[in-house]
Design an enzyme around this catalytic site. Structure first.
Site, PDB file in Angstrom:
ATOM      1  N   ASP A  45       0.836  -1.205   0.000  1.00 27.82           N
ATOM      2  CA  ASP A  45       0.000   0.000   0.000  1.00 27.82           C
ATOM      3  C   ASP A  45       0.874   1.259   0.000  1.00 27.82           C
ATOM      4  O   ASP A  45       0.516   2.269  -0.610  1.00 27.82           O
ATOM      5  CB  ASP A  45      -0.917   0.014   1.222  1.00 27.82           C
ATOM      6  CG  ASP A  45      -2.028  -1.011   1.109  1.00 27.82           C
ATOM      7  OD1 ASP A  45      -2.463  -1.297  -0.022  1.00 27.82           O
ATOM      8  OD2 ASP A  45      -2.454  -1.536   2.155  1.00 27.82           O
ATOM      9  N   ASN A 121      -5.067   8.741   1.732  1.00 26.50           N
ATOM     10  CA  ASN A 121      -5.468   8.086   2.983  1.00 26.50           C
ATOM     11  C   ASN A 121      -5.950   9.077   4.039  1.00 26.50           C
ATOM     12  O   ASN A 121      -7.060   9.000   4.488  1.00 26.50           O
ATOM     13  CB  ASN A 121      -4.287   7.326   3.596  1.00 26.50           C
ATOM     14  CG  ASN A 121      -4.237   5.873   3.169  1.00 26.50           C
ATOM     15  OD1 ASN A 121      -5.132   5.394   2.483  1.00 26.50           O
ATOM     16  ND2 ASN A 121      -3.188   5.185   3.564  1.00 26.50           N
ATOM     17  N   GLU A 122      -5.017   9.951   4.444  1.00 30.26           N
ATOM     18  CA  GLU A 122      -5.371  10.845   5.549  1.00 30.26           C
ATOM     19  C   GLU A 122      -4.384  11.982   5.727  1.00 30.26           C
ATOM     20  O   GLU A 122      -3.271  11.959   5.208  1.00 30.26           O
ATOM     21  CB  GLU A 122      -5.482  10.085   6.885  1.00 30.26           C
ATOM     22  CG  GLU A 122      -4.196   9.657   7.548  1.00 30.26           C
ATOM     23  CD  GLU A 122      -3.572   8.414   6.961  1.00 30.26           C
ATOM     24  OE1 GLU A 122      -2.506   8.587   6.312  1.00 30.26           O
ATOM     25  OE2 GLU A 122      -4.086   7.310   7.115  1.00 30.26           O
ATOM     26  N   ARG A 147      -7.379  18.996  22.891  1.00 30.45           N
ATOM     27  CA  ARG A 147      -6.081  18.831  23.552  1.00 30.45           C
ATOM     28  C   ARG A 147      -5.782  17.349  23.577  1.00 30.45           C
ATOM     29  O   ARG A 147      -6.603  16.549  24.033  1.00 30.45           O
ATOM     30  CB  ARG A 147      -6.098  19.367  24.992  1.00 30.45           C
ATOM     31  CG  ARG A 147      -6.097  20.853  25.093  1.00 30.45           C
ATOM     32  CD  ARG A 147      -6.180  21.319  26.526  1.00 30.45           C
ATOM     33  NE  ARG A 147      -6.229  22.766  26.594  1.00 30.45           N
ATOM     34  CZ  ARG A 147      -7.315  23.493  26.386  1.00 30.45           C
ATOM     35  NH1 ARG A 147      -8.455  22.910  26.083  1.00 30.45           N
ATOM     36  NH2 ARG A 147      -7.265  24.805  26.474  1.00 30.45           N
ATOM     37  N   ASP A 149      -2.987  14.011  21.743  1.00 32.36           N
ATOM     38  CA  ASP A 149      -1.830  13.651  20.918  1.00 32.36           C
ATOM     39  C   ASP A 149      -1.979  14.102  19.470  1.00 32.36           C
ATOM     40  O   ASP A 149      -0.983  14.353  18.791  1.00 32.36           O
ATOM     41  CB  ASP A 149      -1.607  12.130  20.958  1.00 32.36           C
ATOM     42  CG  ASP A 149      -0.948  11.699  22.270  1.00 32.36           C
ATOM     43  OD1 ASP A 149      -0.746  12.574  23.133  1.00 32.36           O
ATOM     44  OD2 ASP A 149      -0.644  10.504  22.423  1.00 32.36           O
ATOM     45  N   ALA A 184      -5.853  10.038  21.273  1.00 29.85           N
ATOM     46  CA  ALA A 184      -5.686  10.232  22.720  1.00 29.85           C
ATOM     47  C   ALA A 184      -6.002  11.650  23.178  1.00 29.85           C
ATOM     48  O   ALA A 184      -5.117  12.379  23.643  1.00 29.85           O
ATOM     49  CB  ALA A 184      -4.253   9.842  23.134  1.00 29.85           C
TER      50      ALA A 184
HETATM   51  P1  NAD Z   1       3.807   1.531   6.545  1.00 32.76           P
HETATM   52  O1  NAD Z   1       4.511   0.811   5.470  1.00 32.76           O
HETATM   53  O2  NAD Z   1       4.258   1.407   7.945  1.00 32.76           O
HETATM   54  O3  NAD Z   1       2.252   1.158   6.395  1.00 32.76           O
HETATM   55  C1  NAD Z   1       1.516   0.967   7.457  1.00 32.76           C
HETATM   56  C2  NAD Z   1       0.451  -0.077   7.171  1.00 32.76           C
HETATM   57  O4  NAD Z   1      -0.704   0.633   6.725  1.00 32.76           O
HETATM   58  C3  NAD Z   1       0.755  -1.138   6.109  1.00 32.76           C
HETATM   59  O5  NAD Z   1       0.426  -2.386   6.634  1.00 32.76           O
HETATM   60  C4  NAD Z   1      -0.196  -0.770   4.962  1.00 32.76           C
HETATM   61  O6  NAD Z   1      -0.634  -1.925   4.231  1.00 32.76           O
HETATM   62  C5  NAD Z   1      -1.326  -0.164   5.719  1.00 32.76           C
HETATM   63  N1  NAD Z   1      -2.181   0.726   4.941  1.00 32.76           N
HETATM   64  C6  NAD Z   1      -1.837   1.803   4.212  1.00 32.76           C
HETATM   65  N2  NAD Z   1      -2.922   2.337   3.648  1.00 32.76           N
HETATM   66  C7  NAD Z   1      -3.975   1.556   4.030  1.00 32.76           C
HETATM   67  C8  NAD Z   1      -5.367   1.607   3.793  1.00 32.76           C
HETATM   68  N3  NAD Z   1      -5.907   2.574   3.062  1.00 32.76           N
HETATM   69  N4  NAD Z   1      -6.145   0.635   4.340  1.00 32.76           N
HETATM   70  C9  NAD Z   1      -5.616  -0.336   5.100  1.00 32.76           C
HETATM   71  N5  NAD Z   1      -4.317  -0.432   5.377  1.00 32.76           N
HETATM   72  C10 NAD Z   1      -3.510   0.519   4.850  1.00 32.76           C
HETATM   73  O7  NAD Z   1       3.763   3.075   6.280  1.00 32.76           O
HETATM   74  P2  NAD Z   1       3.638   3.828   4.930  1.00 32.76           P
HETATM   75  O8  NAD Z   1       3.913   2.955   3.775  1.00 32.76           O
HETATM   76  O9  NAD Z   1       4.396   5.070   5.143  1.00 32.76           O
HETATM   77  O10 NAD Z   1       2.077   4.102   4.936  1.00 32.76           O
HETATM   78  C11 NAD Z   1       1.542   5.235   5.488  1.00 32.76           C
HETATM   79  C12 NAD Z   1       0.197   4.859   6.018  1.00 32.76           C
HETATM   80  O11 NAD Z   1       0.364   4.112   7.201  1.00 32.76           O
HETATM   81  C13 NAD Z   1      -0.620   6.040   6.437  1.00 32.76           C
HETATM   82  O12 NAD Z   1      -1.308   6.599   5.352  1.00 32.76           O
HETATM   83  C14 NAD Z   1      -1.519   5.460   7.505  1.00 32.76           C
HETATM   84  O13 NAD Z   1      -2.808   5.087   7.010  1.00 32.76           O
HETATM   85  C15 NAD Z   1      -0.793   4.250   7.980  1.00 32.76           C
HETATM   86  N6  NAD Z   1      -0.438   4.434   9.382  1.00 32.76           N
HETATM   87  C16 NAD Z   1      -1.056   3.655  10.307  1.00 32.76           C
HETATM   88  C17 NAD Z   1      -0.798   3.818  11.646  1.00 32.76           C
HETATM   89  C18 NAD Z   1      -1.514   2.973  12.637  1.00 32.76           C
HETATM   90  O14 NAD Z   1      -2.366   2.170  12.220  1.00 32.76           O
HETATM   91  N7  NAD Z   1      -1.255   3.133  13.921  1.00 32.76           N
HETATM   92  C19 NAD Z   1       0.116   4.795  12.078  1.00 32.76           C
HETATM   93  C20 NAD Z   1       0.725   5.574  11.111  1.00 32.76           C
HETATM   94  C21 NAD Z   1       0.438   5.394   9.764  1.00 32.76           C
END
Ligand code: NAD
Length: 268
Positions: A45, A121-122, A147, A149, A184
């Site tokens: 992804d 994504n976000e 207030r 994280d 949080a």
């Molecule tokens: P990364 O490779 O660590 O990816 C994190 C995980 O997010 C991977 O397993 C990937 O398959 C999954 N992912 C990404 N987009 C997805 C989606 N739309 N639906 C379901 N799973 C999805 O990090 P990266 O490649 O830099 O990816 C960045 C993404 O990681 C961000 O867009 C965010 O959605 C995700 N993320 C998740 C967390 C968390 O779940 N705590 C924290 C930070 C970022």
């Protein structure tokens, strides 16, 4: 059909990319890295997120398709041993079904200038030094003083990413909206936020006003920036959509089940 290919850069992805190019050349597909009609990603992804941002300015003119080299991805749904079938379908299906997913537009007001971003994504906002304090307005009305994280504002296709880990709802990508989830938040007798995630429809927007002196951690998908002097951040559903080329049906809820639950349950 003109295609570009982006691989994750690891050995397996590079080898698969070479195989793809050889199969594609045999079927008359043309490699075109700057103005393709189709963008193929090989990796996960994260590779799709990179490809989206590389071709962000051509998002109206390209479609994306992803091959995964490990676990099933949300955007990368072809397996590595299915390359011959994928190339065959690309060559034979001139007009594949295009699944069009909504995106978020983020406008960051910095001093006297403004910067605009698009996320698949976000959008994530945190403070570099600790607790984020920011006023949240919805449709220009004050809503709450946050207030905690941080705040994550996701698209429907991004609702299965970071948003899901925060307890946000999974939204079908045919719904045009944005979801605001808290990371949080501090809630006690002095500080109060809604606590649950909120989903805004396309014609609504939210503004986040942090302290301009705060050093902010701003993430647009996988791209992380640090910013100071931010006056406000406006988030809304973007006018543009991203298109994923579907060469075979793969319903969204099947994808959700396979990614998070596993095989279909036994019929009882
Ligand atoms: P990364 O490779 O660590 O990816 C994190 C995980 O997010 C991977 O397993 C990937 O398959 C999954 N992912 C990404 N987009 C997805 C989606 N739309 N639906 C379901 N799973 C999805 O990090 P990266 O490649 O830099 O990816 C960045 C993404 O990681 C961000 O867009 C965010 O959605 C995700 N993320 C998740 C967390 C968390 O779940 N705590 C924290 C930070 C970022």
């Amino acid at each position: 059909m003109k295609y570009a290919l982006l691989d994750r850069g690891d050995r397996l992805s590079i080898e698969l990319a070479e195989t793809f190019h050889a199969l594609a050349a045999d079927r008359g597909l043309v490699r075109e890295e700057t103005s393709p009609e189709l963008v193929v990603t090989i990796g996960g992804d994260g590779t799709m997120l990179q490809a989206f941002h590389r071709f962000r300015d051509r998002v109206k003119d390209v479609a994306f398709v992803g091959v995964h080299t490990g676990h099933l991805g949300f955007y990368a749904d072809w397996k590595k041993d299915e390359l011959p079938e994928l190339v065959e379908r690309i060559a034979s299906m001139k007009e594949p079904y295009l699944a069009r997913y909504p995106l978020i537009e983020i406008n960051i007001a910095l001093g006297n200038s403004a910067e605009q971003y698009l996320a698949l994504n976000e959008f994530t906002l945190k403070s570099v030094d600790g607790t984020l304090v920011a006023a949240i307005h919805i449709n220009d009305e004050p809503f709450e003083m946050f207030r905690g994280d941080g705040i994550v504002i996701s698209t429907p296709p991004g609702s299965t990413g970071y948003n899901k880990s925060l307890g946000g709802a999974i939204i079908h990508p045919s719904f045009e909206g944005i979801q605001i989830a808290e990371i949080a938040s501090i809630n006690n007798r002095v500080y109060r936020t809604l606590g649950s995630s909120m989903i805004l429809p396309k014609h609504h927007h939210c503004d986040i006003a942090p302290d301009p002196d705060e050093l902010l951690h701003v993430a647009i998908d996988h791209l992380v920036l640090q910013m100071k002097g931010v006056r406000s951040i406006l988030c809304r559903v973007a006018q543009e959509k991203v298109a994923f080329a579907r060469y075979r049906p793969y319903p969204f809820w099947n994808r959700v089940r396979e990614a998070f639950i596993g095989s279909p349950p036994d019929k009882r």
